[in-house]
Design an enzyme around this catalytic site. Structure first.
Site, PDB file in Angstrom:
ATOM      1  N   GLU A  20       0.926  -1.608  -0.343  1.00 63.37           N
ATOM      2  CA  GLU A  20       0.162  -0.064   0.017  1.00 63.37           C
ATOM      3  C   GLU A  20       0.852   1.054  -0.417  1.00 63.37           C
ATOM      4  O   GLU A  20       1.231   1.627   1.054  1.00 63.37           O
ATOM      5  CB  GLU A  20      -1.066   0.054   1.954  1.00 63.37           C
ATOM      6  CG  GLU A  20      -1.968   0.837   0.929  1.00 63.37           C
ATOM      7  CD  GLU A  20      -2.312   2.177   2.188  1.00 63.37           C
ATOM      8  OE1 GLU A  20      -1.823   3.168   1.117  1.00 63.37           O
ATOM      9  OE2 GLU A  20      -2.194   2.156   3.164  1.00 63.37           O
TER      10      GLU A  20
ATOM     11  N   CYS B  87      -1.589   8.680   3.002  1.00 58.85           N
ATOM     12  CA  CYS B  87      -1.538   8.683   2.045  1.00 58.85           C
ATOM     13  C   CYS B  87      -2.909   8.673   0.664  1.00 58.85           C
ATOM     14  O   CYS B  87      -2.313   8.733  -0.097  1.00 58.85           O
ATOM     15  CB  CYS B  87      -1.438   6.571   1.662  1.00 58.85           C
ATOM     16  SG  CYS B  87      -0.506   6.065   2.259  1.00 58.85           S
TER      17      CYS B  87
END
Ligand code: UN1
Length: 517
Positions: A269, A303
């Site tokens: 990720e 993110c």
């Protein structure tokens, strides 16, 4: 203990989390086996020392792995709903400790207290999700082409799961992985960020207490402390079948390649470059908070942070002015003080990266709409507080193509149909999160269609950040392709086995092959 830490009850918070020795001595946390050189954790909030943690040497790591592999043999044999019960108790402990842990997150990494609490809430949510899932690790039966045969698929525990997580979500990302891994019967070895090591210790203390209360092996949850060299011990270790790594694309490229080389699985990720498309019918009441929280929440260090606004030319001036106006309302300062919207960046290196990005954007022709800069003076002594910036830019600028972990928002125009905006949105190397603000059903559906957003997350009329745990979390392209947390993300923490059972007296071969003896 600094004045701020005292004022906001940090000593009490640390005490509640079992972190006893503070500002002198070392705190290694339960079951870390760490005996290496010390890392010190300084708060970006006030620049003060929070605590010290011993790092994990190669010899320590072997002890950790021994403890984990032994615990796995025990844990995989425990019925999954009983493992769920452990996760339920862990979730309850987190409910009790939401306030101190949320505070520690805020103080150690700098996000607003509200977001610190939100992060702990995410941990609680994934525990609840995992508890239910512990009774649903279902396989399926598949019709066999042969008479007197049955086929089925079942899921088994995979083993020791390595978790490498980043500073920006110093506790939640670990829990997304562990809560699922544990109900699946796996055990975990976690390397948290060396920029938030006290959070790692706090989490470990919480789960260690639950394991102890249930007489379970402590190796079910292990931590290792240190920099990337400790991460390498995990990525190179053939005893670890799955490595879940959250962080930069640069890190993921290395981890992914190393793990693949030894035929391990990785769940990556990585970076995002998330955009919101704002169409002519967008509702400004939704656009402004969505875009502003997306861009400045966690000081732009998620993110999922919003990096780009792609605005239709017909509403460009109106949207730009509304966003610029909203930036004027933002308060920057001590994140523990709930009157502030934005806290500091993680460290002064991050500040330098932020400054360099603004310079680069200007050099490439960007026009500054909201001036950035480093704050100084009272309350800003740590040197980590920066002003969120807005820059008018073009999508092809090198700096716009790049993920900068800071509150810099790029504004750009699109003309004509929504497809043009989608092209810009997809025109970056990363593919984590995306959003469209529109009241047109056609535009929304085009954005969500096969020809729409190429990201793992695509939202309508909400921002790019703040995903709920119930959905699979992750993205495509340089984001790494992994999926964590909800939906069927649990499957990556297990190995799939296909069984064919013959309950007839014959041995017919598949595909009608004749083999007579
Ligand atoms: C991250 O930044 O690595 O969607 C995770 C969000 C949070 C998780 C972000 N739920 O913004």
């Amino acid at each position: 203990m600094s004045t701020i830490a005292q004022q906001f009850g940090m000593q009490e918070a640390l005490h509640a989390l079992g972190i006893k020795e503070i500002n002198d001595g070392t705190s290694t946390g339960s079951n870390s086996f760490s005996s290496g050189p010390i890392i010190e954790s300084y708060s970006p909030v006030d620049g003060q020392l929070i605590g010290k943690v011993k790092t994990t040497t190669a010899a320590d790591y072997e002890k950790v792995m021994q403890s984990a592999t032994e615990a796995f043999k025990f844990f995989r044999a425990m019925p999954a709903p009983q493992r769920g019960e452990i996760v339920r108790q862990f979730g309850n402990k987190l409910r009790e400790l939401k306030e101190p842990l949320g505070k520690l997150v805020s103080y150690e990494m700098g996000k607003s207290l509200q977001e610190g609490y939100g992060e702990v809430q995410e941990m609680i949510d994934i525990c609840d999700f995992a508890v239910g899932l512990s009774r649903q690790l279902n396989g399926q039966t598949i019709p066999s082409e042969r008479p007197g045969h049955v086929m089925r698929e079942q899921w088994h525990s995979i083993g020791v799961v390595g978790i490498i997580s980043a500073f920006n979500f110093p506790v939640a990302v670990w829990s997304w992985n562990t809560a699922l891994a544990w109900i699946c019967g796996d055990v975990c070895v976690w390397k948290g960020s060396e920029k938030a090591p006290i959070c790692t210790i706090a989490c470990q203390n919480i789960i260690a207490e639950v394991l102890k209360a249930n007489n379970l092996p402590e190796g079910i949850s292990c931590i290792v402390n240190g920099d990337y060299t400790v991460g390498e011990m995990i990525t190179n270790d053939t005893r670890i079948p799955l490595v879940s790594a959250t962080g930069s694309t640069r890190m993921g490229r290395i981890v992914g390649a190393k793990v693949a080389e030894r035929f391990g699985k990785s769940l990556l990720e990585l970076g995002g470059n998330n955009a919101i498309i704002i169409t002519p019918t967008a509702d400004l009441k939704v656009v402004v908070p969505g875009a502003v929280f997306g861009a400045v929440g966690t000081a732009g260090q998620r993110c999922t942070s919003t990096r780009r606004l792609i605005i239709h030319e017909s509403v460009y001036d109106k949207v730009r002015d509304a966003i610029v106006g909203a930036y004027g309302q933002l308060t920057i300062g001590n994140p523990l003080d709930q009157k502030n919207h934005i806290g500091p960046l993680i460290d002064t290196d991050a500040v330098n990266t932020y400054l360099a990005a603004i310079e680069k954007a200007k050099a490439e022709g960007g026009k500054v709409l909201v001036e950035g800069g480093v704050l100084s003076g009272e309350g800003y002594e740590s040197g980590c507080y920066v002003k969120p910036a807005i820059i008018e830019a073009e999508n092809h600028f090198e700096i716009v193509q790049h993920e900068t972990f800071a509150p810099i928002l790029y504004l750009m125009k699109y003309e004509g149909e929504v497809e043009n905006a989608i092209d810009l949105q997809n025109g970056v190397a990363q593919g984590l999160s995306s959003a469209i603000m529109t009241n047109s059903m056609k535009e929304a559906e085009k954005f969500l269609s096969f020809a729409g957003s190429d990201c793992g997350i695509a939202n309508v009329n909400i921002g790019t950040s703040g995903a709920e745990i119930g959905g699979a979390f992750g993205g495509e392209k340089e984001t790494g392709g992994g999926r964590e947390s909800g939906s069927d993300a649990w499957k990556v923490y297990m190995r799939r086995q296909t069984n064919t059972v013959n309950y007839s007296d014959q041995l017919p071969l598949a595909q009608g092959i004749k083999f007579d003896l």
